[in-house]
Scaffold this motif. Structure first.
Motif, PDB file in Angstrom:
ATOM      1  N   THR A 173      21.881  -1.521  -8.242  1.00  0.00           N
ATOM      2  CA  THR A 173      22.493  -2.377  -7.533  1.00  0.00           C
ATOM      3  C   THR A 173      23.331  -3.516  -8.348  1.00  0.00           C
ATOM      4  OG1 THR A 173      20.930  -2.148  -5.786  1.00  0.00           O
ATOM      5  CG2 THR A 173      22.359  -4.094  -5.694  1.00  0.00           C
ATOM      6  N   LEU A 174      22.627  -3.813  -9.587  1.00  0.00           N
ATOM      7  CA  LEU A 174      23.359  -4.971 -10.178  1.00  0.00           C
ATOM      8  C   LEU A 174      24.449  -4.395 -10.974  1.00  0.00           C
ATOM      9  CD1 LEU A 174      20.376  -7.074 -11.535  1.00  0.00           C
ATOM     10  CD2 LEU A 174      22.006  -7.796  -9.724  1.00  0.00           C
ATOM     11  N   PHE A 175      24.233  -3.061 -11.483  1.00  0.00           N
ATOM     12  CA  PHE A 175      25.289  -2.392 -12.207  1.00  0.00           C
ATOM     13  C   PHE A 175      26.690  -2.068 -11.200  1.00  0.00           C
ATOM     14  CE2 PHE A 175      27.273   1.670 -13.500  1.00  0.00           C
ATOM     15  CZ  PHE A 175      27.812   1.378 -14.888  1.00  0.00           C
ATOM     16  N   THR A 176      26.330  -1.636 -10.089  1.00  0.00           N
ATOM     17  CA  THR A 176      27.364  -1.349  -8.989  1.00  0.00           C
ATOM     18  C   THR A 176      28.140  -2.725  -8.803  1.00  0.00           C
ATOM     19  OG1 THR A 176      26.109   0.364  -8.110  1.00  0.00           O
ATOM     20  CG2 THR A 176      28.014  -0.874  -6.608  1.00  0.00           C
ATOM     21  N   GLN A 177      27.577  -3.974  -8.503  1.00  0.00           N
ATOM     22  CA  GLN A 177      28.168  -5.289  -8.286  1.00  0.00           C
ATOM     23  C   GLN A 177      28.900  -5.590  -9.542  1.00  0.00           C
ATOM     24  OE1 GLN A 177      24.528  -6.828  -5.384  1.00  0.00           O
ATOM     25  NE2 GLN A 177      25.628  -8.383  -6.866  1.00  0.00           N
ATOM     26  N   LYS A 178      28.287  -5.687 -10.735  1.00  0.00           N
ATOM     27  CA  LYS A 178      29.035  -5.867 -11.837  1.00  0.00           C
ATOM     28  C   LYS A 178      30.375  -5.082 -12.156  1.00  0.00           C
ATOM     29  CE  LYS A 178      28.399  -6.902 -16.942  1.00  0.00           C
ATOM     30  NZ  LYS A 178      27.402  -7.093 -18.101  1.00  0.00           N
ATOM     31  N   THR A 179      30.144  -3.513 -11.990  1.00  0.00           N
ATOM     32  CA  THR A 179      31.308  -2.866 -12.332  1.00  0.00           C
ATOM     33  C   THR A 179      32.262  -3.062 -11.208  1.00  0.00           C
ATOM     34  OG1 THR A 179      29.666  -0.776 -12.875  1.00  0.00           O
ATOM     35  CG2 THR A 179      32.060  -0.305 -11.964  1.00  0.00           C
ATOM     36  N   THR A 180      32.208  -3.265 -10.006  1.00  0.00           N
ATOM     37  CA  THR A 180      33.319  -3.413  -8.905  1.00  0.00           C
ATOM     38  C   THR A 180      33.969  -4.811  -9.316  1.00  0.00           C
ATOM     39  OG1 THR A 180      31.586  -4.337  -7.383  1.00  0.00           O
ATOM     40  CG2 THR A 180      32.227  -2.074  -6.940  1.00  0.00           C
ATOM     41  N   ARG A 181      33.078  -5.829  -9.677  1.00  0.00           N
ATOM     42  CA  ARG A 181      33.909  -7.071 -10.213  1.00  0.00           C
ATOM     43  C   ARG A 181      34.604  -6.948 -11.502  1.00  0.00           C
ATOM     44  NH1 ARG A 181      28.229 -10.499  -9.497  1.00  0.00           N
ATOM     45  NH2 ARG A 181      27.970 -10.139  -7.462  1.00  0.00           N
ATOM     46  N   GLU A 182      34.364  -6.071 -12.432  1.00  0.00           N
ATOM     47  CA  GLU A 182      35.186  -5.898 -13.549  1.00  0.00           C
ATOM     48  C   GLU A 182      36.408  -5.130 -13.173  1.00  0.00           C
ATOM     49  OE1 GLU A 182      34.829  -7.248 -16.596  1.00  0.00           O
ATOM     50  OE2 GLU A 182      33.230  -8.322 -15.705  1.00  0.00           O
ATOM     51  N   ALA A 196      22.224  -5.022   1.604  1.00  0.00           N
ATOM     52  CA  ALA A 196      21.340  -4.137   0.579  1.00  0.00           C
ATOM     53  C   ALA A 196      22.166  -4.306  -0.696  1.00  0.00           C
ATOM     54  CB  ALA A 196      21.559  -2.724   1.004  1.00  0.00           C
ATOM     55  N   SER A 197      22.076  -5.640  -1.314  1.00  0.00           N
ATOM     56  CA  SER A 197      22.455  -5.956  -2.454  1.00  0.00           C
ATOM     57  C   SER A 197      21.719  -7.055  -3.058  1.00  0.00           C
ATOM     58  CB  SER A 197      24.138  -6.460  -2.312  1.00  0.00           C
ATOM     59  OG  SER A 197      24.191  -7.485  -1.407  1.00  0.00           O
ATOM     60  N   PHE A 198      22.200  -7.653  -4.152  1.00  0.00           N
ATOM     61  CA  PHE A 198      21.381  -8.906  -4.785  1.00  0.00           C
ATOM     62  C   PHE A 198      22.314  -9.944  -4.569  1.00  0.00           C
ATOM     63  CE2 PHE A 198      20.422 -11.581  -8.254  1.00  0.00           C
ATOM     64  CZ  PHE A 198      18.999 -11.586  -8.033  1.00  0.00           C
ATOM     65  N   GLU A 214      28.008 -12.949  -5.238  1.00  0.00           N
ATOM     66  CA  GLU A 214      27.917 -12.147  -4.048  1.00  0.00           C
ATOM     67  C   GLU A 214      27.731 -13.164  -2.648  1.00  0.00           C
ATOM     68  OE1 GLU A 214      27.316  -8.229  -2.116  1.00  0.00           O
ATOM     69  OE2 GLU A 214      28.270  -9.144  -3.983  1.00  0.00           O
ATOM     70  N   PHE A 215      26.992 -14.086  -2.725  1.00  0.00           N
ATOM     71  CA  PHE A 215      26.748 -15.039  -1.753  1.00  0.00           C
ATOM     72  C   PHE A 215      27.930 -15.813  -1.324  1.00  0.00           C
ATOM     73  CE2 PHE A 215      25.124 -19.400  -0.183  1.00  0.00           C
ATOM     74  CZ  PHE A 215      24.543 -18.471   1.177  1.00  0.00           C
ATOM     75  N   ARG A 216      28.933 -16.160  -2.246  1.00  0.00           N
ATOM     76  CA  ARG A 216      30.089 -16.927  -1.984  1.00  0.00           C
ATOM     77  C   ARG A 216      30.968 -16.105  -1.395  1.00  0.00           C
ATOM     78  NH1 ARG A 216      29.227 -19.504  -7.025  1.00  0.00           N
ATOM     79  NH2 ARG A 216      30.713 -18.019  -7.941  1.00  0.00           N
ATOM     80  N   PHE A 217      30.896 -14.916  -1.731  1.00  0.00           N
ATOM     81  CA  PHE A 217      32.050 -13.619  -1.039  1.00  0.00           C
ATOM     82  C   PHE A 217      31.586 -13.585   0.393  1.00  0.00           C
ATOM     83  CE2 PHE A 217      33.109  -9.331   0.002  1.00  0.00           C
ATOM     84  CZ  PHE A 217      34.388  -9.347  -0.020  1.00  0.00           C
TER      85      PHE A 217
END
Length: 250
Positions: free
Chosen positions: A34-43, A192-194, A199-202
């Motif tokens: 989950t964290l890897f997915t969030q980091k990847t999409t942001r990058e 279903a994310s961290f 993430e919370f601001r978005f």
């Protein structure tokens, strides 16, 4: 989760190989993915145009014998998106490329098919398998939400029930407000994310704040956890999977 613990994990998640390495240290695999997915999409959002501007160079490297995966690793960019840039630079349409990704057997020769299979296997985020994993995680989160509400006899309308009646629709709009930690809430949203601050601001801007304006205070559940020092918004309460053990009367 404490910010220090979160930062230690997040900073080490740079490639999919780091997931296996950190799992061996005792971290939960689903949390790591989950964290890897969030980091990847942001990058990707940050670097998309910079990398795209170099597609001519990447195509030349591919024509000279470098594999798609090697080029992706060199540019520190998701393998499938790297391959998409290269294929489109070489004349393929976006539709054709994604057709190859969905069914590598339709590619024009065995060497290309093998490379497509390689980048598809290596890409945990943008591959069909990655899409399906995220979809199933979302379904899992919503099923937990319904289980929690149904188990307490809370009556609610789902997003499908109220779609089209409001501009924004939460996962569960309560027929009557329920008490959560001494506060009345009118809706519950499943994520279903961290829940880190990005993430919370978005989520707050796109969904949660509009919900409070339409329906009143509510609760967002980050099933994979959230930061202890999250920068919370008025009228938006936050919890994680431990909510399953809470009783919230009407």
């Amino acid at each position: 989760m404490r910010y220090q613990d979160y930062k230690a994990i997040y900073s080490e998640l740079n490639t999919s190989k780091d997931i296996d390495r950190l799992e061996k240290k005792g971290y939960d695999r689903e949390l790591l993915i989950t964290l890897f997915t969030q980091k990847t999409t942001r990058e990707v959002k940050k670097r998309f145009h910079v990398v795209k501007q170099n597609t001519g160079r990447m195509l030349r490297d591919w024509k000279m014998g470098r594999t798609l995966l090697e080029i992706a690793e060199r540019w520190r960019f998701p393998p499938i998106l790297t391959a998409m840039f290269i294929f489109m630079e070489d004349g393929a349409s976006r539709k054709e490329f994604w057709g190859y990704i969905r069914d590598p057997e339709t590619a024009f020769n065995k060497e290309v098919r093998d490379e497509i299979m390689e980048v598809r296997k290596a890409d945990l985020v943008y591959s069909p398998e990655g899409d399906e994993r995220q979809k199933q995680r979302g379904i899992w989160g919503e099923s937990l939400l319904h289980e929690w509400l149904d188990g307490q006899g809370i009556v609610y309308k789902t997003e499908d029930d109220i779609r089209g009646t409001h501009e924004k629709t939460p996962d569960a709009l309560l027929n009557e407000p329920m008490m959560y930690d001494g506060n009345k809430i009118y809706w519950v949203e499943s994520k279903a994310s961290f829940g880190d601050n990005t993430e919370f601001r978005f989520n707050s801007k796109k969904q949660l704040i509009p919900y409070t304006k339409l329906f009143g205070p509510g609760l967002v559940i980050y099933w994979m956890g959230y930061l202890d020092d999250l920068e919370k918004q008025d009228g938006i309460h936050v919890d994680d999977i431990s909510v399953m053990n809470k009783i919230c009367p009407i």
